[in-house]
Each structure stands twice: as C-alpha cells, then as structure tokens.
Design a protein around this motif. Structure first.
Motif, PDB file in Angstrom:
ATOM      1  N   ARG A  27       7.283   8.220  -4.592  1.00 59.15           N
ATOM      2  CA  ARG A  27       5.845   8.319  -4.426  1.00 59.15           C
ATOM      3  C   ARG A  27       5.345   7.418  -3.306  1.00 59.15           C
ATOM      4  N   THR A  28       4.145   7.595  -2.906  1.00 61.76           N
ATOM      5  CA  THR A  28       3.587   6.957  -1.726  1.00 61.76           C
ATOM      6  C   THR A  28       3.723   5.443  -1.814  1.00 61.76           C
ATOM      7  N   PHE A  29       4.556   4.904  -0.941  1.00 57.66           N
ATOM      8  CA  PHE A  29       4.853   3.482  -0.940  1.00 57.66           C
ATOM      9  C   PHE A  29       3.611   2.647  -0.682  1.00 57.66           C
ATOM     10  N   SER A  30       2.757   3.116   0.207  1.00 61.25           N
ATOM     11  CA  SER A  30       1.608   2.318   0.615  1.00 61.25           C
ATOM     12  C   SER A  30       0.603   2.108  -0.508  1.00 61.25           C
ATOM     13  N   ARG A  31       0.754   2.823  -1.617  1.00 57.87           N
ATOM     14  CA  ARG A  31      -0.147   2.634  -2.754  1.00 57.87           C
ATOM     15  C   ARG A  31       0.188   1.393  -3.561  1.00 57.87           C
ATOM     16  N   TYR A  32       1.368   0.854  -3.386  1.00 58.26           N
ATOM     17  CA  TYR A  32       1.864  -0.175  -4.280  1.00 58.26           C
ATOM     18  C   TYR A  32       1.767  -1.574  -3.710  1.00 58.26           C
ATOM     19  N   THR A  33       1.377  -2.500  -4.555  1.00 61.81           N
ATOM     20  CA  THR A  33       1.623  -3.910  -4.279  1.00 61.81           C
ATOM     21  C   THR A  33       3.091  -4.177  -4.582  1.00 61.81           C
ATOM     22  N   MET A  34       3.728  -4.923  -3.706  1.00 60.25           N
ATOM     23  CA  MET A  34       5.150  -5.196  -3.832  1.00 60.25           C
ATOM     24  C   MET A  34       5.392  -6.668  -4.136  1.00 60.25           C
ATOM     25  N   GLY A  35       6.404  -6.904  -4.954  1.00 60.81           N
ATOM     26  CA  GLY A  35       6.742  -8.277  -5.301  1.00 60.81           C
ATOM     27  C   GLY A  35       8.220  -8.531  -5.120  1.00 60.81           C
ATOM     28  N   GLY A  50       4.400 -11.960  -3.459  1.00 58.06           N
ATOM     29  CA  GLY A  50       3.948 -10.585  -3.464  1.00 58.06           C
ATOM     30  C   GLY A  50       3.083 -10.276  -2.269  1.00 58.06           C
ATOM     31  N   ILE A  51       2.898  -8.986  -2.024  1.00 54.86           N
ATOM     32  CA  ILE A  51       2.079  -8.531  -0.900  1.00 54.86           C
ATOM     33  C   ILE A  51       1.311  -7.302  -1.349  1.00 54.86           C
ATOM     34  N   SER A  52       0.021  -7.282  -1.051  1.00 58.33           N
ATOM     35  CA  SER A  52      -0.815  -6.166  -1.470  1.00 58.33           C
ATOM     36  C   SER A  52      -0.486  -4.908  -0.690  1.00 58.33           C
ATOM     37  N   TRP A  53      -1.005  -3.785  -1.160  1.00 59.50           N
ATOM     38  CA  TRP A  53      -0.658  -2.507  -0.566  1.00 59.50           C
ATOM     39  C   TRP A  53      -1.008  -2.434   0.914  1.00 59.50           C
ATOM     40  N   THR A  78       9.081   0.024   3.802  1.00 57.94           N
ATOM     41  CA  THR A  78       9.958  -1.129   3.628  1.00 57.94           C
ATOM     42  C   THR A  78       9.140  -2.409   3.488  1.00 57.94           C
ATOM     43  N   VAL A  79       9.586  -3.264   2.605  1.00 57.56           N
ATOM     44  CA  VAL A  79       9.019  -4.593   2.465  1.00 57.56           C
ATOM     45  C   VAL A  79      10.124  -5.605   2.758  1.00 57.56           C
ATOM     46  N   TYR A  80       9.739  -6.728   3.342  1.00 62.42           N
ATOM     47  CA  TYR A  80      10.701  -7.727   3.785  1.00 62.42           C
ATOM     48  C   TYR A  80      10.414  -9.074   3.128  1.00 62.42           C
ATOM     49  N   LEU A  81      11.465  -9.852   2.989  1.00 67.08           N
ATOM     50  CA  LEU A  81      11.344 -11.240   2.556  1.00 67.08           C
ATOM     51  C   LEU A  81      12.112 -12.090   3.553  1.00 67.08           C
ATOM     52  N   GLN A  82      11.383 -12.783   4.412  1.00 69.03           N
ATOM     53  CA  GLN A  82      11.992 -13.704   5.369  1.00 69.03           C
ATOM     54  C   GLN A  82      12.125 -15.062   4.708  1.00 69.03           C
ATOM     55  N   MET A  83      13.336 -15.545   4.632  1.00 65.31           N
ATOM     56  CA  MET A  83      13.604 -16.822   3.959  1.00 65.31           C
ATOM     57  C   MET A  83      14.137 -17.809   4.975  1.00 65.31           C
ATOM     58  N   ASN A  84      13.408 -18.883   5.191  1.00 67.48           N
ATOM     59  CA  ASN A  84      13.796 -19.944   6.118  1.00 67.48           C
ATOM     60  C   ASN A  84      14.014 -21.239   5.359  1.00 67.48           C
ATOM     61  N   ALA A  92      20.403 -17.054  -5.898  1.00 63.90           N
ATOM     62  CA  ALA A  92      19.987 -16.171  -6.985  1.00 63.90           C
ATOM     63  C   ALA A  92      20.214 -14.724  -6.567  1.00 63.90           C
ATOM     64  N   VAL A  93      20.060 -13.833  -7.522  1.00 63.65           N
ATOM     65  CA  VAL A  93      19.930 -12.416  -7.210  1.00 63.65           C
ATOM     66  C   VAL A  93      18.444 -12.145  -6.980  1.00 63.65           C
ATOM     67  N   TYR A  94      18.145 -11.521  -5.863  1.00 64.88           N
ATOM     68  CA  TYR A  94      16.761 -11.255  -5.488  1.00 64.88           C
ATOM     69  C   TYR A  94      16.452  -9.773  -5.714  1.00 64.88           C
ATOM     70  N   TYR A  95      15.301  -9.545  -6.334  1.00 64.20           N
ATOM     71  CA  TYR A  95      14.867  -8.198  -6.666  1.00 64.20           C
ATOM     72  C   TYR A  95      13.506  -7.917  -6.041  1.00 64.20           C
ATOM     73  N   CYS A  96      13.319  -6.708  -5.565  1.00 63.03           N
ATOM     74  CA  CYS A  96      11.974  -6.285  -5.212  1.00 63.03           C
ATOM     75  C   CYS A  96      11.459  -5.371  -6.319  1.00 63.03           C
ATOM     76  N   ALA A  97      10.147  -5.309  -6.419  1.00 66.30           N
ATOM     77  CA  ALA A  97       9.516  -4.547  -7.487  1.00 66.30           C
ATOM     78  C   ALA A  97       8.169  -4.028  -7.012  1.00 66.30           C
ATOM     79  N   ALA A  98       7.696  -2.975  -7.645  1.00 62.47           N
ATOM     80  CA  ALA A  98       6.436  -2.347  -7.260  1.00 62.47           C
ATOM     81  C   ALA A  98       5.487  -2.288  -8.447  1.00 62.47           C
ATOM     82  N   THR A  99       4.192  -2.465  -8.152  1.00 64.62           N
ATOM     83  CA  THR A  99       3.169  -2.403  -9.190  1.00 64.62           C
ATOM     84  C   THR A  99       1.930  -1.687  -8.666  1.00 64.62           C
ATOM     85  N   ASP A 100       1.190  -1.083  -9.604  1.00 59.57           N
ATOM     86  CA  ASP A 100      -0.097  -0.482  -9.272  1.00 59.57           C
ATOM     87  C   ASP A 100      -1.211  -1.523  -9.220  1.00 59.57           C
ATOM     88  N   ASP A 101      -0.960  -2.697  -9.762  1.00 55.23           N
ATOM     89  CA  ASP A 101      -1.974  -3.741  -9.761  1.00 55.23           C
ATOM     90  C   ASP A 101      -2.193  -4.269  -8.351  1.00 55.23           C
TER      91      ASP A 101
END
Length: 123
Positions: A27-35, A50-53, A78-84, A92-101
């Motif tokens: 479904r439309t990625f741009s609708r989701y806030t990503m964490g 997290g990052i808003s839609w 695509t969502v990115y996590l830049q870690m410096n 750790a194991v890193y997970y991305c996730a999507a929410t309607d919130d």
C-alpha cells in the motif's frame, strides 16, 4: 499492510557509521509514519526514532539523538537510518516499522514490521 525489508547492517568499529535502508512495497508508502526500533540480546525492543509521512517531523530516543538521522524518499518507497559515532551499546537487530499514526513511539502502535538487520559495533 505494507511489506518492509531492511538492509545495510553489518560489523563496524566504534566511532564508525552505517546507513540502514528499509524498502517498502504494498500500500501507499507515503501514507505511513515510519519508525526504527532495535533489540539487543537479552533486552527489550527499544524505540530508536521515527519520521512522519511527509518527512516534516522526525523524533528520536535520547540515546541516539545527535548521532542518528532518519530520512525518507517517498518516490523510492524507502526510509533510511543514518548512524554516526556508533557505540558498542548500539549493537542490536534493527527493525523498521510502519504506522497510520502521525507520531508513535510504542511498538504496539506499528502494524507492519520488517525482518530486521543486524548491526554489530566492535570496540
């Protein structure tokens, strides 16, 4: 539901950098806030950021603020996590996730999850 696949994990020395990617399909990625979340062995899953839609809002856990940056490219789904300045405690194991919130930090608020990618930071 949206399908998520993380990539970019690996082994890095303390002080180094990594960029994780999370590719979405369905479904439309741009609708989701990503964490982004992470889970270290023997520890509970932890919210990272997290990052808003629209990418207008980003928010981070205190433990990574100033070192990690989340961004997204809705044209590439695509969502990115830049870690410096990585620390051994970032392992750790890193997970991305999507929410309607619009903004969410609790894992229970996210309905779609990737399979995770391992990040190991050596001393």
């Amino acid at each position: 539901q949206v399908q998520l696949v993380e990539s970019g994990g690996g082994l890095v020395q303390a002080g180094g950098s990594l960029r994780l990617s999370c590719a979405a399909s369905g479904r439309t990625f741009s609708r989701y806030t990503m964490g982004w979340f992470r889970q270290a062995p023997g520890k509970e899953r932890e919210f990272v950021g997290g990052i808003s839609w629209s990418a207008g809002s980003t928010y981070y856990a205190d433990s990574v603020k100033g070192r990690f940056t989340i961004s997204r490219d809705n044209a590439k789904n695509t969502v990115y996590l830049q870690m410096n300045s990585l620390k051994t405690e970032d392992t750790a194991v890193y997970y991305c996730a999507a929410t309607d919130d619009f903004i969410a930090t609790m894992g229970a608020d996210f309905g779609s999850w990737g399979q995770g990618t391992q990040v190991t930071v050596s001393a």
